[in-house]
Design a protein around this motif. Structure first.
Motif, PDB file in Angstrom:
ATOM      1  N   LYS A  11      46.123  37.677  28.770  1.00  0.00           N
ATOM      2  CA  LYS A  11      46.479  36.804  29.839  1.00  0.00           C
ATOM      3  C   LYS A  11      47.351  36.490  28.999  1.00  0.00           C
ATOM      4  CE  LYS A  11      42.648  33.129  29.488  1.00  0.00           C
ATOM      5  NZ  LYS A  11      41.024  33.936  29.258  1.00  0.00           N
ATOM      6  N   ILE A  12      48.717  35.743  29.862  1.00  0.00           N
ATOM      7  CA  ILE A  12      49.852  35.329  29.425  1.00  0.00           C
ATOM      8  C   ILE A  12      49.890  33.865  29.950  1.00  0.00           C
ATOM      9  CG2 ILE A  12      52.496  35.964  30.741  1.00  0.00           C
ATOM     10  CD1 ILE A  12      51.021  38.591  30.309  1.00  0.00           C
ATOM     11  N   GLN A  13      50.335  33.508  27.757  1.00  0.00           N
ATOM     12  CA  GLN A  13      50.308  32.612  28.306  1.00  0.00           C
ATOM     13  C   GLN A  13      51.449  31.315  28.213  1.00  0.00           C
ATOM     14  OE1 GLN A  13      47.146  33.219  25.894  1.00  0.00           O
ATOM     15  NE2 GLN A  13      45.419  31.885  25.868  1.00  0.00           N
ATOM     16  N   ALA A  14      51.803  30.766  27.375  1.00  0.00           N
ATOM     17  CA  ALA A  14      53.143  29.509  27.303  1.00  0.00           C
ATOM     18  C   ALA A  14      54.032  30.495  26.512  1.00  0.00           C
ATOM     19  CB  ALA A  14      53.333  28.589  26.580  1.00  0.00           C
ATOM     20  N   ALA A  44      58.603  41.260  35.330  1.00  0.00           N
ATOM     21  CA  ALA A  44      56.583  41.248  35.549  1.00  0.00           C
ATOM     22  C   ALA A  44      55.687  40.113  35.316  1.00  0.00           C
ATOM     23  CB  ALA A  44      56.125  42.616  35.171  1.00  0.00           C
ATOM     24  N   ILE A  45      56.196  39.193  34.218  1.00  0.00           N
ATOM     25  CA  ILE A  45      55.545  38.651  33.539  1.00  0.00           C
ATOM     26  C   ILE A  45      56.115  37.572  33.860  1.00  0.00           C
ATOM     27  CG2 ILE A  45      55.590  36.841  30.603  1.00  0.00           C
ATOM     28  CD1 ILE A  45      55.480  40.222  29.647  1.00  0.00           C
ATOM     29  N   ILE A  46      57.209  37.208  33.954  1.00  0.00           N
ATOM     30  CA  ILE A  46      57.161  35.805  35.234  1.00  0.00           C
ATOM     31  C   ILE A  46      57.025  36.107  36.184  1.00  0.00           C
ATOM     32  CG2 ILE A  46      58.960  34.917  36.123  1.00  0.00           C
ATOM     33  CD1 ILE A  46      59.781  35.373  33.036  1.00  0.00           C
ATOM     34  N   THR A  47      56.469  37.477  37.023  1.00  0.00           N
ATOM     35  CA  THR A  47      56.086  37.194  38.397  1.00  0.00           C
ATOM     36  C   THR A  47      54.532  37.266  38.994  1.00  0.00           C
ATOM     37  OG1 THR A  47      57.374  39.049  38.953  1.00  0.00           O
ATOM     38  CG2 THR A  47      55.252  38.939  40.319  1.00  0.00           C
ATOM     39  N   VAL A  48      54.231  37.464  37.196  1.00  0.00           N
ATOM     40  CA  VAL A  48      52.371  36.765  37.491  1.00  0.00           C
ATOM     41  C   VAL A  48      51.997  35.676  36.727  1.00  0.00           C
ATOM     42  CG1 VAL A  48      51.391  39.438  36.649  1.00  0.00           C
ATOM     43  CG2 VAL A  48      52.084  38.028  34.811  1.00  0.00           C
ATOM     44  N   PHE A  49      53.241  34.446  36.050  1.00  0.00           N
ATOM     45  CA  PHE A  49      53.754  33.324  35.957  1.00  0.00           C
ATOM     46  C   PHE A  49      53.954  32.282  36.816  1.00  0.00           C
ATOM     47  CE2 PHE A  49      55.463  29.936  35.519  1.00  0.00           C
ATOM     48  CZ  PHE A  49      55.358  29.417  34.317  1.00  0.00           C
ATOM     49  N   ILE A  50      54.538  32.850  38.076  1.00  0.00           N
ATOM     50  CA  ILE A  50      54.783  31.787  39.389  1.00  0.00           C
ATOM     51  C   ILE A  50      53.480  32.734  39.639  1.00  0.00           C
ATOM     52  CG2 ILE A  50      55.704  31.970  41.187  1.00  0.00           C
ATOM     53  CD1 ILE A  50      58.112  33.112  39.205  1.00  0.00           C
ATOM     54  N   GLY A  51      52.797  34.632  40.465  1.00  0.00           N
ATOM     55  CA  GLY A  51      51.507  34.003  41.252  1.00  0.00           C
ATOM     56  C   GLY A  51      50.228  32.964  40.417  1.00  0.00           C
ATOM     57  N   GLY A  52      49.945  32.818  39.027  1.00  0.00           N
ATOM     58  CA  GLY A  52      49.443  32.447  38.266  1.00  0.00           C
ATOM     59  C   GLY A  52      49.358  31.331  39.359  1.00  0.00           C
ATOM     60  N   LEU A  53      50.876  30.540  38.650  1.00  0.00           N
ATOM     61  CA  LEU A  53      51.220  28.663  39.215  1.00  0.00           C
ATOM     62  C   LEU A  53      50.353  28.270  40.528  1.00  0.00           C
ATOM     63  CD1 LEU A  53      54.440  27.714  37.914  1.00  0.00           C
ATOM     64  CD2 LEU A  53      52.643  27.053  37.019  1.00  0.00           C
ATOM     65  N   MET A  54      50.375  29.232  41.437  1.00  0.00           N
ATOM     66  CA  MET A  54      50.463  29.221  43.347  1.00  0.00           C
ATOM     67  C   MET A  54      49.025  29.050  43.267  1.00  0.00           C
ATOM     68  SD  MET A  54      52.605  32.293  44.842  1.00  0.00           S
ATOM     69  CE  MET A  54      54.228  32.659  44.664  1.00  0.00           C
ATOM     70  N   VAL A  55      48.457  30.118  42.599  1.00  0.00           N
ATOM     71  CA  VAL A  55      46.407  29.821  42.229  1.00  0.00           C
ATOM     72  C   VAL A  55      46.007  29.273  41.536  1.00  0.00           C
ATOM     73  CG1 VAL A  55      46.569  31.593  44.027  1.00  0.00           C
ATOM     74  CG2 VAL A  55      46.322  31.686  41.669  1.00  0.00           C
ATOM     75  N   GLY A  56      46.842  28.813  40.678  1.00  0.00           N
ATOM     76  CA  GLY A  56      46.151  27.273  39.484  1.00  0.00           C
ATOM     77  C   GLY A  56      45.306  28.646  38.365  1.00  0.00           C
ATOM     78  N   GLY A 112      38.881  37.732  40.154  1.00  0.00           N
ATOM     79  CA  GLY A 112      39.933  36.837  40.888  1.00  0.00           C
ATOM     80  C   GLY A 112      40.942  37.502  40.032  1.00  0.00           C
ATOM     81  N   THR A 113      40.574  37.979  39.665  1.00  0.00           N
ATOM     82  CA  THR A 113      41.942  38.689  39.003  1.00  0.00           C
ATOM     83  C   THR A 113      43.784  39.459  39.693  1.00  0.00           C
ATOM     84  OG1 THR A 113      40.450  39.597  37.262  1.00  0.00           O
ATOM     85  CG2 THR A 113      43.130  40.459  37.191  1.00  0.00           C
ATOM     86  N   PHE A 114      43.923  38.861  39.353  1.00  0.00           N
ATOM     87  CA  PHE A 114      46.034  39.107  40.381  1.00  0.00           C
ATOM     88  C   PHE A 114      45.707  40.521  40.626  1.00  0.00           C
ATOM     89  CE2 PHE A 114      50.449  38.895  41.261  1.00  0.00           C
ATOM     90  CZ  PHE A 114      50.347  39.114  42.816  1.00  0.00           C
ATOM     91  N   ARG A 115      46.143  41.003  41.555  1.00  0.00           N
ATOM     92  CA  ARG A 115      45.656  43.516  40.980  1.00  0.00           C
ATOM     93  C   ARG A 115      47.141  42.921  40.860  1.00  0.00           C
ATOM     94  NH1 ARG A 115      41.334  47.020  42.345  1.00  0.00           N
ATOM     95  NH2 ARG A 115      42.830  47.979  42.380  1.00  0.00           N
ATOM     96  N   THR A 116      48.543  43.704  39.604  1.00  0.00           N
ATOM     97  CA  THR A 116      48.994  43.849  39.878  1.00  0.00           C
ATOM     98  C   THR A 116      49.879  45.573  39.962  1.00  0.00           C
ATOM     99  OG1 THR A 116      48.985  43.866  37.256  1.00  0.00           O
ATOM    100  CG2 THR A 116      49.752  42.322  38.146  1.00  0.00           C
ATOM    101  N   ASP A 117      48.848  46.192  40.541  1.00  0.00           N
ATOM    102  CA  ASP A 117      49.034  48.243  41.152  1.00  0.00           C
ATOM    103  C   ASP A 117      48.745  47.823  42.064  1.00  0.00           C
ATOM    104  OD1 ASP A 117      46.305  47.303  41.277  1.00  0.00           O
ATOM    105  OD2 ASP A 117      45.964  49.588  40.397  1.00  0.00           O
ATOM    106  N   LYS A 118      49.216  46.385  43.285  1.00  0.00           N
ATOM    107  CA  LYS A 118      49.269  46.397  44.558  1.00  0.00           C
ATOM    108  C   LYS A 118      50.642  45.902  45.343  1.00  0.00           C
ATOM    109  CE  LYS A 118      44.562  46.966  45.125  1.00  0.00           C
ATOM    110  NZ  LYS A 118      43.514  48.440  45.494  1.00  0.00           N
ATOM    111  N   PRO A 119      51.117  46.240  46.747  1.00  0.00           N
ATOM    112  CA  PRO A 119      51.904  46.101  46.877  1.00  0.00           C
ATOM    113  C   PRO A 119      51.731  44.703  47.130  1.00  0.00           C
ATOM    114  CG  PRO A 119      50.514  48.012  48.848  1.00  0.00           C
ATOM    115  CD  PRO A 119      49.513  47.240  47.122  1.00  0.00           C
ATOM    116  N   ILE A 120      51.418  43.706  47.356  1.00  0.00           N
ATOM    117  CA  ILE A 120      51.131  42.243  47.453  1.00  0.00           C
ATOM    118  C   ILE A 120      52.221  42.379  45.500  1.00  0.00           C
ATOM    119  CG2 ILE A 120      49.467  41.220  46.392  1.00  0.00           C
ATOM    120  CD1 ILE A 120      50.017  39.010  48.228  1.00  0.00           C
ATOM    121  N   PHE A 121      52.178  42.714  44.551  1.00  0.00           N
ATOM    122  CA  PHE A 121      52.768  42.265  43.533  1.00  0.00           C
ATOM    123  C   PHE A 121      53.743  43.417  43.687  1.00  0.00           C
ATOM    124  CE2 PHE A 121      53.176  44.652  39.763  1.00  0.00           C
ATOM    125  CZ  PHE A 121      54.386  43.108  38.131  1.00  0.00           C
TER     126      PHE A 121
END
Lengths: 563, 211
Positions: free
Chosen positions: A409-412, A388-400, A519-528
């Motif tokens: 906050k998921i940081q380095a 899940a952490i890798i996923t939000v990281f990739i999601g974060g990269l997509m939208v900068g 702007g928060t990426f919801r992690t309880d939705k189908p897209i996540f």
């Protein structure tokens, strides 16, 4: 038809386990239930633990490692000395050093890879006091680590993530012991044996057959082996032995026990982080993966066995019955082995090695996804949270945007720890497999020729490194080479993931919670859910596709060829 | 050594000792007590007069005067038949022995032959020939070995396939045998868990009554 009802009933049982066992586990790990205080308090007094004192992640991790080391040494000594200890009616001698080492490492890591036959190697004391004991303790450690990670998400500005000794004791006493105790009674009522009287000798007047039938305290071990997703059988045949798994009902109960805690922990997770929907999202990913793999496995095993067909018996309405028991049949057997491989349990009620190519593909690749669907007790939850952490990281990269998960906050540092935890398993599996197929001692292992032989080797390292313990059992692995190399996978697959997970827990617990915004990426939705599914599948496919191609896939494609 | 390591070591040892007593001894012994008190038949291995109904036996050597051995009884799955027969060199006392599976001493278990194994093709051919020689058109269960190596059960279809062989050797009417099979069939539990099956030992004990 029967299989459909089996699935429906299992879903009902698991919904109940999710809601009620999940809520009970919250109470256990938040120290709110105390009905076993009469057992619990004296234990803290004896071991000198202040139940209210919490630990930093470093102290928590050190306690996990030291405790595991201590039980490892004690267990090793007990196995070596079993010939001189009581409860040994079959007069088994001490377990040899390499085998004892492999066995105890395997049980301490919640794997239960078995390079021995229980009935001809282990004394009753070893089965009860070493192997079944580890079934409790290694399971409790797994859940403790998962709960520590949940606390990391749930807390803010905290330097501590709980107390390992309290989590260990409470998980064992309040969750594992009562459920195991009750289910062992059901196993016995159905026909699982429970005796200390040693083997029984029979003489059949109808056919002149004389048998020496090994017995032992089986039901008590069976219950915890399934509940703790351990999987080590009392007998070599494991859940295929009628003394362990006598009926269709015990087969069903076994699967319910295996799945209850991993599924329930998603409720525990959602509750403890204060957003039940987050737990549901994770459970949805697990369920989709599980359903997909079950469909592949059950469909494959309902097909005829190609070798039996080639011998002249095309009509196999009961599916592939090689290595399966009549009382379970093809699809229920596949349900069992798929469940067991998707949960790091590794018990079997039918021979994986004789599964059709796509059936073997399903059991093997189920493990290769990292045991997240729903995974072992505790291990499944913390492994999918890494994804899940890798996923939000990739999601974060997509939208900068700096990614967040559950308000943290998921940081380095977090991404590095999660990536480490995700990559340890594939690296170890592929490296060990490469070594084994490159040296004579490794190539001497497989029973079957051709791609199936390669599958046997690949399966064994996948199984040990994922702490699963099931086998393509044709592999002759009670050799110095396999006994030792397997323990490398066992130990790294357990502790090289637990340490990053606890470091992650510590790092998250300190952080403050960022309030959710538009702007928060919801992690309880189908897209996540879709993204997490995709990341899990892609990581697995990228790392393992070439290796799997050489095993089950080429075997599936070899129509009409026999090796 | 730093003190917290020593503290952890002491805690690790004491908690292991405590749990060894509680979970390694008290728990299985309590279960043994419950089992022996409430379910002593099951807990001791479901023993009947002629063996355990949960552990398969080799019926292929049963003496049938005037007929091939094993043809006057219902036979189970070929876990110890033909290519999988116990090896006398290993000290197997004839027939199935749960401590000697598929000719290999050591434990229960399956053959582990893969779905594209030449050996499995050859073994299966031998088993088909074995049944054809006894006038039986074998079903898949009758030419495949089980997961445990001592599957005690066969399906109703398997039993029906053996009817011509048993009828010829015993002189019993095929219809009587079919009735016996119907009587001895256990349906799936609760109507849907597992498959329909017959316990071969119980079936043969009932057959002996009939004769």
């Amino acid at each position: 038809m029967g299989f459909g009802w089996t699935i429906v009933s299992m879903v009902v049982v698991l919904v109940i386990a999710w809601r009620f066992l999940g809520a009970y586990m919250v109470a256990v790990y938040e120290n709110r239930t105390r009905w076993l205080a009469v057992l619990e308090r004296p234990i803290y007094r004896v071991i000198g633990v202040d139940a209210d004192a919490e630990q930093s992640w470093q102290r928590y991790g050190a306690s996990v490692i030291v405790f595991s080391g201590v039980v490892l040494v004690i267990g090793y000594v007990l196995l070596r000395l079993q010939g001189h200890l009581p409860l040994n009616p079959q007069h088994q001698s001490g377990v040899t050093p390499a085998l004892a080492w492999n066995t105890i490492v395997s049980f301490v890591t919640n794997t239960n890879w078995q390079n021995y036959s229980g009935e001809s190697t282990m004394s009753y004391l070893s089965q009860m006091g070493t192997l079944a004991l580890q079934n409790f303790l290694s399971a409790s450690v797994g859940v403790a680590v998962a709960v520590a990670l949940i606390r990391g998400f749930a807390r803010k500005g905290s330097r501590t993530i709980g107390n390992f000794w309290v989590d260990l004791v409470r998980g064992t006493l309040y969750i594992l012991l009562p459920i195991a105790f009750l289910s062992a009674v059901v196993f016995m009522a159905q026909g699982a044996i429970q005796t200390l009287s040693g083997p029984v000798h029979v003489s059949d007047a109808l056919n002149g057959v004389r048998q020496a039938i090994p017995r032992g305290p089986v039901a008590s071990q069976e219950a915890i082996k399934q509940l703790g997703t351990n999987g080590g059988g009392f007998f070599n045949a494991n859940g295929a032995s009628p003394f362990e798994n006598p009926t269709g009902l015990t087969n069903f109960l076994s699967l319910a026990l295996i799945l209850s805690i991993p599924v329930g922990l998603t409720y525990t997770f959602g509750k403890m982080v204060g957003q039940l929907r987050q737990g549901v999202a994770v459970l949805a990913v697990m369920a989709v993966l599980f359903g997909g793999w079950l469909a592949i496995g059950a469909t494959a095993e309902h097909q005829p066995n190609p070798a039996v067909a080639a011998a002249g018996l095309d009509r196999q309405p009961g599916g592939n019955m090689v290595g399966k028991e009549v009382r379970f049949g093809d699809t229920s057997s596949a349900f069992y082995n798929i469940t067991s491989t998707q949960t790091s349990t590794g018990s079997v009620d039918s021979a994986n090695d004789s599964y059709n190519p796509m059936g073997g593909f399903a059991t093997m690749t189920g493990m290769m996804l990292g045991e997240v669907s729903p995974g072992g007790v505790g291990t499944g939850l913390y492994s999918i949270l890494l994804f899940a952490i890798i996923t939000v990281f990739i999601g974060g990269l997509m939208v900068g945007r700096t990614p967040e998960y559950l308000g943290k906050k998921i940081q380095a540092r977090e991404v590095k720890l999660a990536a480490l935890g995700v990559l340890v398993m594939p690296i170890v599996v592929l490296a060990l497999t490469a070594v084994a197929v490159s040296v004579h001692a490794g190539r001497a292992g497989p029973l079957n020729a051709g791609p199936h032989g390669f599958s046997e080797i690949l399966y064994s390292y996948t199984s040990v490194t994922n702490n699963n313990g099931s086998a393509f059992a044709g592999l002759t692995s009670n050799t110095p080479f396999y006994n030792i190399t397997e323990t490398v996978g066992l130990l790294l697959g357990r502790f090289a993931i637990i340490v990053p997970v606890l470091a992650l827990a510590g790092s998250l617990a300190v952080k403050d919670v960022v309030p959710a915004s538009l702007g928060t990426f919801r992690t309880d939705k189908p897209i996540f859910i879709g993204l997490l599914l995709g990341v899990t599948l892609i990581v697995g496919a990228l790392t393992f596709f070439p290796a799997v191609s050489l095993g089950p896939i080429v075997e599936q494609l070899s129509y009409g060829r026999f090796f | 050594m730093p003190t917290h390591l020593l503290v952890n070591l002491r805690r690790g040892v004491t908690v292991t000792v405590v749990f060894f007593v509680l979970l390694g001894l008290a728990y299985p012994l309590a279960e043994t007590g419950i089992g022996q008190a409430l379910f002593s038949h099951q807990a001791n291995g479901s023993m009947s007069k002629n063996g355990s109904t949960l552990i398969g036996q080799n019926w292929s050597d049963a003496a049938c005067p005037g007929h091939p051995a094993g043809s006057c009884v219902f036979q189970g799955r070929p876990d110890d038949l033909g290519p999988y027969a116990a090896d006398p060199k290993l000290g197997a006392a004839g027939g199935d022995n749960p401590l000697v599976a598929n000719g290999v001493r050591g434990g229960s278990g399956a053959t582990n032959l893969g779905p594209r194994s030449k050996v499995l093709v050859e073994d299966t051919k031998k088993l088909i020939a074995y049944w054809k020689a006894r006038g039986v058109t074998p079903t898949a269960d009758l030419v495949t070995t089980s997961g445990s190596g001592y599957d005690p059960d066969i399906t109703p279809a398997d039993a029906l396939a053996e009817v011509p062989m048993v009828a010829k050797a015993t002189g019993l009417a095929p219809s009587a045998l079919r009735q016996l099979i119907a009587r001895e069939t256990h349906g799936p539990q609760l109507g849907f868990l597992g498959s329909s099956y017959l316990d071969v030992l119980q079936l043969n004990e009932a057959l002996a009554q009939l004769r």
